[in-house]
Design a protein around this motif. Sequence first.
Motif, mmCIF file in Angstrom:
data_model
loop_
_atom_site.group_PDB
_atom_site.id
_atom_site.type_symbol
_atom_site.label_atom_id
_atom_site.label_comp_id
_atom_site.label_asym_id
_atom_site.label_seq_id
_atom_site.Cartn_x
_atom_site.Cartn_y
_atom_site.Cartn_z
ATOM 1 N N TYR A 129 33.240 52.260 36.179
ATOM 2 C CA TYR A 129 33.678 52.638 37.518
ATOM 3 C C TYR A 129 34.130 51.425 38.319
ATOM 4 C CZ TYR A 129 31.465 57.049 36.342
ATOM 5 O OH TYR A 129 31.112 58.219 35.725
ATOM 6 N N ARG A 130 33.415 50.328 38.182
ATOM 7 C CA ARG A 130 33.786 49.117 38.903
ATOM 8 C C ARG A 130 35.191 48.667 38.505
ATOM 9 N NH1 ARG A 130 33.809 43.842 37.631
ATOM 10 N NH2 ARG A 130 32.730 44.142 35.652
ATOM 11 N N ILE A 131 35.477 48.683 37.199
ATOM 12 C CA ILE A 131 36.784 48.254 36.720
ATOM 13 C C ILE A 131 37.868 49.250 37.112
ATOM 14 C CG2 ILE A 131 38.150 47.809 34.636
ATOM 15 C CD1 ILE A 131 35.493 46.851 33.355
ATOM 16 N N ALA A 132 37.594 50.539 36.898
ATOM 17 C CA ALA A 132 38.605 51.561 37.164
ATOM 18 C C ALA A 132 39.014 51.579 38.630
ATOM 19 C CB ALA A 132 38.077 52.934 36.747
ATOM 20 N N ARG A 133 38.070 51.362 39.512
ATOM 21 C CA ARG A 133 38.381 51.409 40.941
ATOM 22 C C ARG A 133 39.176 50.198 41.399
ATOM 23 N NH1 ARG A 133 32.411 53.390 41.652
ATOM 24 N NH2 ARG A 133 32.695 55.641 41.820
ATOM 25 N N LYS A 184 36.271 40.533 37.015
ATOM 26 C CA LYS A 184 35.267 39.595 36.507
ATOM 27 C C LYS A 184 34.966 39.822 35.014
ATOM 28 C CE LYS A 184 32.981 38.624 40.916
ATOM 29 N NZ LYS A 184 34.045 39.239 41.743
ATOM 30 N N ILE A 185 36.028 40.076 34.235
ATOM 31 C CA ILE A 185 35.902 40.221 32.785
ATOM 32 C C ILE A 185 36.263 38.888 32.147
ATOM 33 C CG2 ILE A 185 36.678 41.451 30.735
ATOM 34 C CD1 ILE A 185 37.443 43.782 32.498
ATOM 35 N N THR A 186 35.374 38.352 31.349
ATOM 36 C CA THR A 186 35.606 37.049 30.729
ATOM 37 C C THR A 186 35.661 37.106 29.208
ATOM 38 O OG1 THR A 186 33.232 36.561 30.682
ATOM 39 C CG2 THR A 186 34.463 35.877 32.650
ATOM 40 N N LYS A 187 35.189 38.189 28.605
ATOM 41 C CA LYS A 187 35.153 38.276 27.145
ATOM 42 C C LYS A 187 36.391 38.991 26.620
ATOM 43 C CE LYS A 187 30.104 38.289 26.991
ATOM 44 N NZ LYS A 187 28.889 39.046 26.605
ATOM 45 N N ASP A 194 36.697 47.812 27.123
ATOM 46 C CA ASP A 194 36.940 48.273 28.480
ATOM 47 C C ASP A 194 38.419 48.233 28.836
ATOM 48 O OD1 ASP A 194 34.054 48.466 29.832
ATOM 49 O OD2 ASP A 194 34.093 46.788 28.433
ATOM 50 N N LEU A 195 39.155 47.320 28.236
ATOM 51 C CA LEU A 195 40.604 47.251 28.389
ATOM 52 C C LEU A 195 41.198 47.009 27.012
ATOM 53 C CD1 LEU A 195 40.849 44.823 31.454
ATOM 54 C CD2 LEU A 195 40.983 47.305 31.522
#
Length: 430
Positions: free
Chosen positions: A84-88, A316-319, A386-387
């Motif tokens: 939800y955090r990413i999608a929003r 805040k995705i780093t991997k 996630d992406l």
Amino acid sequence: MAPKIVRVPLFLVGAVLIFIIGVRIGSNFCEIKQEPYAIDSSLSTATKLNKNLQSIEKKDFKSFSFAYNTTHLWSMRLADDNYYRIARLLPCRTVKYTNGPNQEIMNSCDQSVINEFSVEATLHAQQWLYEHQHPIDCTNKKFAILHSFAWSGFGSTLHQIVWAFGRALAEDRIAIYETPGNWLHGNCKLGTPDCFFRPISNCSIPSKVHGNQTIRMPANTHHWFEPTHPPIFQNQSFNWYRSQLLFYLIRYNPETLAYVQSTVAKYFNPPSVDSHRPYIAVYVRRSDKVRGREMSQSYSLQQYFDLFDTDARLAKITKVYVNSEDQKVFSEFDQLNKNKQGYYKLLSIDATRDVTFPTLISMPVEQRSKIILEFLTDLYIEVNADLHVGTLTSNWCRLVDEMRFVLEYDDDDDGGRILRLKENSASCTS
């Protein structure tokens, strides 16, 4: 991860469709508004499965058998707080699918699209497919024997099997594989996709093949030129229906799933994909796609990263999980990440590289089977990212895209639904 071998060629901008290895593979087009890549936000952890399923009315599941529940949800990744955090954070995206039966435009904020791709719709579709293919009594049923699998890349072969499967359902037939089959991607005695996936049906080939009761249907000639749906799915979109069929056909069997999970555990520390979320999966397609001019050029890893770097930092995705048939990609990552002050942490597995269709079919059967298991490990990792970023001229990337269609929607905190978002309007059908 092992490269994905020759797949159904699609158009890039202005690219010309060609035939590979003399295999009849059909005509396919992509409509691409920006770069020839797509990025999707995924559904996530299986630990949320029971909680999410409980939120669906009990009447929706009263007829679900134990066998259904234990064979269909191997990769169901329902949304959690990270999703939800990413999608929003990501904006709405519009993707145009062309050259299907109808042009389909999918907007990630369109409620009709969101409703169609709901978890409930997926569960009901998968239940119907399972019960159709696993009747209590196989007597007096109509059958289609799928035979003559295409001698083409892994993704291309599966997409042609999906077409034959869909045709059988449209004729109210139970699809079964001819055994032994000629599927070159497996090494078991069956010679069919059942070497790696759950059985397509509990019925066996009738002792007598005659008349209209049982027909033979080749699985190497078409790619949805004129798709037809059984009545129950008549009002569903082309992309939804094809994705549901694909998801049903490639449910990992216990042996495959055990191999995949053990491989992930070997190279991921901590030893599961869930422990590394949120992460981005990037697949860089080159080699024969460029040599065969299905891609107008070889795109650098930097060009892929340019598509999502801003969004990744915002979320805040780093991997990042990087995969390609080209070993040079990993050297490119080292330099690229150095220029980004080491922002990204690389995830990868040790696998065979530089494999193309001619080299694959020249390998001993055991070696070829090992490479297919490497492919399926990559599929598992990419689908559950996630992406996801990749060129949709590749049948492999389309496999990932379709699997994610099945898994991508779920309830948000307000009772609405969220679609995994696409970075660019780049998508294909065949």
